[in-house]
Design an enzyme around this catalytic site. Sequence first.
Site, PDB file in Angstrom:
ATOM      1  CE  LYS A  45      -4.197  -2.212   2.257  1.00 45.51           C
ATOM      2  NZ  LYS A  45      -5.034  -2.043   3.276  1.00 45.51           N
TER       3      LYS A  45
ATOM      4  CG  ASN B 246      -3.702  -2.454   6.955  1.00 46.07           C
ATOM      5  OD1 ASN B 246      -3.354  -1.951   5.701  1.00 46.07           O
ATOM      6  ND2 ASN B 246      -4.686  -3.191   7.292  1.00 46.07           N
TER       7      ASN B 246
ATOM      8  CG  HIS C 218      -5.684  -6.238   0.145  1.00 49.61           C
ATOM      9  ND1 HIS C 218      -6.853  -6.298   0.913  1.00 49.61           N
ATOM     10  CD2 HIS C 218      -5.964  -6.950  -1.091  1.00 49.61           C
ATOM     11  CE1 HIS C 218      -7.502  -7.027   0.388  1.00 49.61           C
ATOM     12  NE2 HIS C 218      -7.190  -7.643  -0.797  1.00 49.61           N
TER      13      HIS C 218
ATOM     14  CD  GLU D 149      -8.801  -9.107  -3.127  1.00 54.67           C
ATOM     15  OE1 GLU D 149      -9.661  -8.629  -2.531  1.00 54.67           O
ATOM     16  OE2 GLU D 149      -7.562  -9.609  -2.981  1.00 54.67           O
TER      17      GLU D 149
ATOM     18  CE1 TYR E 237      -9.404  -3.253   0.324  1.00 50.95           C
ATOM     19  CE2 TYR E 237      -8.576  -1.386  -1.050  1.00 50.95           C
ATOM     20  CZ  TYR E 237      -8.434  -2.155  -0.034  1.00 50.95           C
ATOM     21  OH  TYR E 237      -7.025  -2.766   0.287  1.00 50.95           O
TER      22      TYR E 237
HETATM   23  P1  CMP Z   1      -7.426  -4.572   3.754  1.00 49.78           P
HETATM   24  O1  CMP Z   1      -6.851  -5.807   4.124  1.00 49.78           O
HETATM   25  O2  CMP Z   1      -6.929  -3.892   2.730  1.00 49.78           O
HETATM   26  O3  CMP Z   1      -8.917  -4.665   3.781  1.00 49.78           O
HETATM   27  C1  CMP Z   1      -9.966  -3.327   3.991  1.00 49.78           C
HETATM   28  C2  CMP Z   1      -9.203  -2.441   4.512  1.00 49.78           C
HETATM   29  O4  CMP Z   1      -9.864  -1.173   5.236  1.00 49.78           O
HETATM   30  C3  CMP Z   1      -8.088  -2.752   5.475  1.00 49.78           C
HETATM   31  O5  CMP Z   1      -7.223  -3.544   5.100  1.00 49.78           O
HETATM   32  C4  CMP Z   1      -7.861  -1.362   6.375  1.00 49.78           C
HETATM   33  O6  CMP Z   1      -6.817  -0.717   5.745  1.00 49.78           O
HETATM   34  C5  CMP Z   1      -8.883  -0.708   6.221  1.00 49.78           C
HETATM   35  N1  CMP Z   1      -9.774  -0.555   7.329  1.00 49.78           N
HETATM   36  C6  CMP Z   1     -10.255  -1.541   7.954  1.00 49.78           C
HETATM   37  N2  CMP Z   1     -10.890  -1.195   9.093  1.00 49.78           N
HETATM   38  C7  CMP Z   1     -10.695   0.288   8.965  1.00 49.78           C
HETATM   39  C8  CMP Z   1     -10.936   1.418  10.175  1.00 49.78           C
HETATM   40  N3  CMP Z   1     -11.459   1.191  11.303  1.00 49.78           N
HETATM   41  N4  CMP Z   1     -10.489   2.468   9.853  1.00 49.78           N
HETATM   42  C9  CMP Z   1      -9.802   2.752   8.758  1.00 49.78           C
HETATM   43  N5  CMP Z   1      -9.481   1.765   7.671  1.00 49.78           N
HETATM   44  C10 CMP Z   1      -9.902   0.317   7.972  1.00 49.78           C
END
Ligand code: CMP
Length: 140
Positions: free
Chosen positions: A11, A114, A117, A128, A51
């Site tokens: 990311k 984070n 993904h 995906e 998403y």
């Molecule tokens: P990912 O595995 O990419 O799938 C969905 C994404 O939404 C997740 O990782 C996080 O980066 C994001 N996400 C999930 N929960 C939250 C949250 N409470 N606030 C902001 N982003 C979130």
Amino acid sequence: MSVQRTLSIIKPDATRRNLTGAINNKIEKAGLRIIAQKRIKLSKEQAGIFYLVHKERPFYDELCDFMASEPIVVQILEGEDAILVNRKVMGATNPVEAEAGTIRKEFALSIGENSVHGSDGETTAAFEISYFFSGLELVG
Ligand code: CMP
């Protein structure tokens, strides 16, 4: 156990901090093979389609803005139980809850930023992978 393919994304928070190699190192050390990889920049609309499953969540708009903010690296990982193995090496979505040694524990900045993904199941992985890669790009 079966050989699977899964979609992985490095990311914007990680590409910005030059962590692509460090993350790939963890993926490869976990026994997964990066069989396709490219650095791209999504539009907000493209991020939104990817998403779509999270459309009703309060963080959806913020998530799409973030994913379109800077380049990402999309990749296909292959290996025995690749979906599960990748989710283990990524760690929990929230880095505070991630296990020591995982990508998110070491590199993630927050639950939103984070770092990676990974597909969460076989059906998701198929969608995906096809969202980012054509058959011609899958050279093994
Ligand atoms: P990912 O595995 O990419 O799938 C969905 C994404 O939404 C997740 O990782 C996080 O980066 C994001 N996400 C999930 N929960 C939250 C949250 N409470 N606030 C902001 N982003 C979130």
